[in-house]
Motif scaffolding. Structure first.
Motif, short mmCIF file in Angstrom:
data_model
loop_
_atom_site.label_atom_id
_atom_site.label_comp_id
_atom_site.label_asym_id
_atom_site.label_seq_id
_atom_site.Cartn_x
_atom_site.Cartn_y
_atom_site.Cartn_z
N ASN A 103 0.85 -1.20 0.00
CA ASN A 103 0.00 0.00 0.00
C ASN A 103 0.89 1.25 0.00
O ASN A 103 2.11 1.16 -0.08
CB ASN A 103 -0.99 -0.02 1.18
CG ASN A 103 -0.29 -0.02 2.52
OD1 ASN A 103 0.84 0.41 2.67
ND2 ASN A 103 -1.00 -0.51 3.53
N THR A 104 0.27 2.41 0.09
CA THR A 104 1.02 3.67 -0.01
C THR A 104 2.01 3.88 1.13
O THR A 104 2.97 4.61 0.98
CB THR A 104 0.06 4.88 -0.07
OG1 THR A 104 -0.80 4.84 1.06
CG2 THR A 104 -0.75 4.86 -1.34
N SER A 105 1.79 3.22 2.26
CA SER A 105 2.73 3.36 3.37
C SER A 105 3.80 2.26 3.37
O SER A 105 4.58 2.15 4.30
CB SER A 105 2.00 3.41 4.71
OG SER A 105 1.14 2.32 4.85
N GLY A 106 3.82 1.44 2.31
CA GLY A 106 4.86 0.43 2.17
C GLY A 106 4.56 -0.90 2.83
O GLY A 106 5.37 -1.82 2.76
N LYS A 107 3.41 -1.03 3.45
CA LYS A 107 3.04 -2.29 4.10
C LYS A 107 2.39 -3.21 3.06
O LYS A 107 1.91 -2.76 2.02
CB LYS A 107 2.06 -2.04 5.24
CG LYS A 107 2.67 -1.24 6.37
CD LYS A 107 1.68 -1.03 7.48
CE LYS A 107 2.32 -0.21 8.60
NZ LYS A 107 1.37 -0.01 9.70
N LEU A 108 2.37 -4.52 3.37
CA LEU A 108 1.72 -5.46 2.47
C LEU A 108 0.25 -5.09 2.31
O LEU A 108 -0.44 -4.82 3.28
CB LEU A 108 1.84 -6.88 3.01
CG LEU A 108 3.25 -7.46 3.08
CD1 LEU A 108 3.23 -8.84 3.71
CD2 LEU A 108 3.90 -7.51 1.72
N ASP A 109 -0.21 -5.05 1.06
CA ASP A 109 -1.60 -4.71 0.76
C ASP A 109 -2.44 -5.99 0.81
O ASP A 109 -2.51 -6.75 -0.15
CB ASP A 109 -1.68 -4.06 -0.62
CG ASP A 109 -3.07 -3.59 -0.99
OD1 ASP A 109 -4.04 -3.98 -0.32
OD2 ASP A 109 -3.17 -2.84 -1.97
#
Length: 101
Positions: free
Chosen positions: A83-89
């Motif tokens: 996602n936009t914060s770099g976490k797994l989507d």
């Protein structure tokens, strides 16, 4: 509703294998199942797609997990969605695991 499957345990058992780099992006996702409501799917990146199979992952994990916790699907992807914060989507990963594009 499906059977309870602690994802962190599944992730470590299925993917922390001697032939896998621990830092490789991967995830476990629930996918719809006619019998149980949900079942386990594995989504991961690999350098050599021929080097890993669903049967290989299941065989490796079979000695450590109950049969119903073993992944029933394996999706090899060039990159695990983030996602936009770099976490797994998780939403995109679940769609990938379920075969949706």
């Amino acid at each position: 509703m499906g059977l309870p499957k602690p994802c962190s345990i599944l992730d470590s058992v299925c993917f922390d294998r001697p032939d896998r780099r621990a830092s490789s992006p991967r995830d476990i996702a629930p996918v719809p199942d006619e019998q149980w409501g949900e079942t386990v799917a594995a989504v991961l990146t690999v350098e050599d797609p021929a080097a890993i199979t669903l049967e290989g992952v299941r065989a490796y994990a079979a000695g450590q997990l109950a049969r119903y916790k073993l992944p029933r699907r394996l999706k090899l992807v060039p990159a695990v969605p983030r996602n936009t914060s770099g976490k797994l989507d998780k939403v995109s990963i679940r769609s990938l695991a379920d075969g949706e594009d």
